[in-house]
Design an enzyme around this catalytic site. Structure first.
Site, PDB file in Angstrom:
ATOM      1  N   TYR A 247       0.855  -1.194   0.000  1.00  0.00           N
ATOM      2  CA  TYR A 247       0.000   0.000   0.000  1.00  0.00           C
ATOM      3  C   TYR A 247       0.885   1.236   0.000  1.00  0.00           C
ATOM      4  O   TYR A 247       1.904   1.297   0.694  1.00  0.00           O
ATOM      5  CB  TYR A 247      -0.903   0.016   1.239  1.00  0.00           C
ATOM      6  CG  TYR A 247      -1.733   1.277   1.369  1.00  0.00           C
ATOM      7  CD1 TYR A 247      -3.006   1.347   0.819  1.00  0.00           C
ATOM      8  CD2 TYR A 247      -1.243   2.405   2.029  1.00  0.00           C
ATOM      9  CE1 TYR A 247      -3.776   2.499   0.920  1.00  0.00           C
ATOM     10  CE2 TYR A 247      -1.995   3.562   2.130  1.00  0.00           C
ATOM     11  CZ  TYR A 247      -3.257   3.602   1.578  1.00  0.00           C
ATOM     12  OH  TYR A 247      -4.006   4.757   1.667  1.00  0.00           O
TER      13      TYR A 247
ATOM     14  N   GLU B 293      -3.270   7.575  -4.207  1.00  0.00           N
ATOM     15  CA  GLU B 293      -3.260   6.291  -3.509  1.00  0.00           C
ATOM     16  C   GLU B 293      -3.094   5.142  -4.498  1.00  0.00           C
ATOM     17  O   GLU B 293      -3.763   5.103  -5.531  1.00  0.00           O
ATOM     18  CB  GLU B 293      -4.567   6.113  -2.732  1.00  0.00           C
ATOM     19  CG  GLU B 293      -4.647   4.814  -1.933  1.00  0.00           C
ATOM     20  CD  GLU B 293      -5.974   4.648  -1.234  1.00  0.00           C
ATOM     21  OE1 GLU B 293      -5.984   4.715   0.006  1.00  0.00           O
ATOM     22  OE2 GLU B 293      -7.003   4.470  -1.918  1.00  0.00           O
TER      23      GLU B 293
END
Length: 389
Positions: free
Chosen positions: A108, A196
């Site tokens: 992530y 993101e």
């Protein structure tokens, strides 16, 4: 402002962030042609402004072009429902068709503004593929944070520390450091409020690439980026939000039945709080701004009254830049022109307040005038409840 995954990935490519090969399609035949060109295993992904698409059936892994065509036929036109969509879902109009990546690890990576510290923060986690909120709740120690210098940006040692924290080594470490730096460069250059990648993957061949991409842009900086504005998809937005943006109104639809019309974001938030304190639920955030014209006020009323859940309207203004008599002029014209039947409660203070109140009192309109916010909130909640029965 949000963009689709395929649009975000195009921007990532521009800044040297590696992504899988693929293209967008809006028909099954186009999806088949793209898949045939790519060859091998294919992923077909619904393009909507929401996460959780895989669990909702919006992501399909296919063995060949024929299977990709069948998957596209199944996904295109469906009402995709995820925790991030409206209750009725979002209709899928496009799919991203791209090569499948054999995954060795899911990571992530994201960047956003930390308002508490007044600078940007880069967050990374070896627990990719999961919602970051879930990771933060269950295993907060797995989230690595690096706060950037307001003037110097992200230092090289910080990018290396993030890559090490993700468990990257060797050639993958080198790729990861470069990817992090390039994503931060994109984040600043395009005035993002969020960049993101979830998941950021390491393939079995050792490549580090963005398997997904979520970019959100600061609306206040869009005047600098016509190329980003051109990517806007109004079909993904609430129609009332779109209409409000046309008239320079700051509007966000909520789930309650008390509409709020306020000048100033701080006062708007306080108004929503006091409505809840009075036992009601705000139907919206609406800031008409400091210098709202009668036309803007009319458009604000039109938007509020277009929401079928609204049962009463609370107007709460402080007349500074926006004089109360000017507000009164706009209210009278709007209510008469629109034939508004909703009960309206008005609390106003500030410049020319007595003149404004006199205009409203002599207008013949059925407005409820109150002296303070608390009284106004109590009254509008009562009226909303009565109208709901």
């Amino acid at each position: 402002m949000k963009v689709h995954e395929y649009q975000g990935k195009a921007i990532l490519r521009e800044f040297g962030v590696p992504v899988p090969n693929g293209d967008v399609a809006d028909t099954p035949a186009q999806a088949k042609a793209i898949a045939a060109t790519l060859g091998g295993k294919i992923v077909v992904k619904a393009q909507v402004h929401a996460g959780g698409r895989g669990k909702a059936g919006g992501v399909k892994l296919c063995d060949d072009a024929a299977a990709a065509e069948a998957a596209a036929r199944q996904i295109l036109g469906m009402m995709l429902k995820t925790p991030q969509t409206p209750p009725d879902g979002i209709k899928v109009l496009k799919v991203l068709v791209e090569e499948a990546s054999p995954i060795a690890a899911e990571l992530y990576l994201s960047m956003t503004l930390d308002r508490g510290r007044g600078t940007h923060v880069v967050m990374a986690s070896p627990a990719g593929g999961m919602e970051i909120e879930e990771v933060a709740a269950r295993t907060p120690e797995k989230i690595i944070r690096e706060w950037t210098h307001p003037a110097l940006g992200l230092a090289d040692f910080q990018a290396r520390r993030l890559a090490f924290g993700l468990g990257l080594a060797g050639e993958a470490l080198k790729q990861g450091v470069g990817l992090i730096r390039n994503l931060f460069r994109l984040y600043l250059a395009k005035d993002c409020s969020l960049a993101e990648i979830n998941p950021l993957v390491v393939t079995k061949a050792g490549r580090v690439l963005a398997l997904d991409a979520k970019l959100t842009f600061d609306d206040n900086a869009l005047y600098r980026h016509p190329e980003i504005v051109a990517l806007r998809d109004i079909h993904e937005e609430d129609p009332l939000d779109v209409e409000a943006s046309k008239h320079g109104l700051n509007y966000i639809k909520l789930d309650g039945n008390v509409a709020c019309m306020v000048n100033g974001a701080g006062l708007a938030m306080a108004t929503m709080d006091i409505v809840k304190l009075a036992g009601g639920e705000p139907a919206n955030f609406l800031d008409v701004g400091g210098g709202a014209s009668p036309e803007q006020i009319e458009n604000a009323f039109r938007i509020l009254s277009s929401d079928p859940s609204v049962k009463a309207v609370f107007i709460n203004v402080f007349g500074g830049i926006l004089r109360v008599d000017r507000l009164a002029e706009g209210i009278i014209a709007a209510v008469k022109k629109l034939g508004l039947q909703l009960p309206v409660v008005l609390r106003a203070e500030g410049t020319n307040v007595e003149q404004g109140k006199k205009m409203l009192a002599e207008s013949g309109l059925a407005l409820v005038m109150v002296n303070d916010m608390g009284e106004g909130a109590q009254k509008v909640v009562e009226l909303a409840r009565g109208a709901s029965r």
